[in-house]
Scaffold this active site. Sequence first.
Site, PDB file in Angstrom:
ATOM      1  CE  LYS A  14      -2.142  -1.167   3.842  1.00 31.36           C
ATOM      2  NZ  LYS A  14      -1.505  -2.459   4.186  1.00 31.36           N
ATOM      3  NE  ARG A  89      -4.762  -1.652   9.928  1.00 24.56           N
ATOM      4  CZ  ARG A  89      -3.670  -1.219   9.297  1.00 24.56           C
ATOM      5  NH1 ARG A  89      -3.658  -0.063   8.687  1.00 24.56           N
ATOM      6  NH2 ARG A  89      -2.606  -1.971   9.283  1.00 24.56           N
ATOM      7  NE  ARG A 128       8.244  -2.431   6.323  1.00 22.77           N
ATOM      8  CZ  ARG A 128       6.955  -2.131   6.244  1.00 22.77           C
ATOM      9  NH1 ARG A 128       6.509  -1.384   5.264  1.00 22.77           N
ATOM     10  NH2 ARG A 128       6.121  -2.599   7.135  1.00 22.77           N
ATOM     11  NE  ARG A 134       6.010  -0.259  10.124  1.00 21.75           N
ATOM     12  CZ  ARG A 134       4.927  -0.366   9.364  1.00 21.75           C
ATOM     13  NH1 ARG A 134       4.904   0.243   8.189  1.00 21.75           N
ATOM     14  NH2 ARG A 134       3.893  -1.058   9.764  1.00 21.75           N
ATOM     15  NE  ARG A 146       2.161  -5.099  10.997  1.00 15.98           N
ATOM     16  CZ  ARG A 146       3.283  -4.876  10.309  1.00 15.98           C
ATOM     17  NH1 ARG A 146       4.442  -5.324  10.741  1.00 15.98           N
ATOM     18  NH2 ARG A 146       3.223  -4.194   9.177  1.00 15.98           N
TER      19      ARG A 146
END
Length: 193
Positions: A14, A89, A128, A134, A146
């Site tokens: 996204k 969401r 990532r 993060r 998640r």
Amino acid sequence: MFNLILFGPPGSGKGTQSEKLIERYGLKHLSTGDLLRSEIARHTALGQEAKNVMDKGQLVPDEVVIGMISSALDQNPQAMGFLFDGFPRTSAQAEALDKLLDLKKSSISVMLALEVSEEELVKRLLKRGETSGRSDDTNEQVIRARIIEYHNKTAAVADYYRQFDKVKMVKGEGSVNEIFQGLCQEIDSRLPR
Ligand code: AP5
Ligand code: MG
């Protein structure tokens, strides 16, 4: 106004695709994840509270993100349209967004939903996590949490927009450019002439 929801599970691309889309179409990018991370970076009370939830891979409360989106809409009265990334969401967020847009005599034009297999999502996010800083990317358990949160609470948001015939699934695997072309095709066929 052209208002687009870019939808998909964590790691579906996204953020990556949003950057290219806002450049091509001149939309204002609204990512609730980015807004929350900026609160964390500024050490606000909201940021501290959100961090505790985000580090577990869970969703922050609806009223928090709805409030952030409401102010962002008010702060951008000149926008030609918005690209919503990571929002809505939950079904409650979707209903709230419809009301906020309605007040501005606007609505969602389309939801484009990126389809990516779960194994690819985990692979991308772990990769990532090596460099992003993060904290919700560094451990596979939080990444899986998640994805579970997505299935339990977020997937239903697509059903909400399906009842208005506003959902289009788009292939989310392949090169970034291939996926971008797929998204552009869907947008171009819906843009007001
Ligand atoms: P948020 O920031 O929205 O994160 P997310 O949805 O979990 O997804 P990501 O941002 O991790 O992935 P993405 O789909 O943007 O993919 P990206 O382009 O980065 O939310 C974080 C947290 O904030 C939530 O868990 C929640 O706690 C809270 N939150 C946020 N919004 C909320 C809301 N509305 N309500 C409640 N809580 C909320 O790509 C991922 C990786 O893959 C990158 O490294 C990228 O380089 C790579 N990649 C991209 N495309 C490709 C490709 N085609 N091939 C290979 N690799 C690719
Ligand atoms: Mg993102």
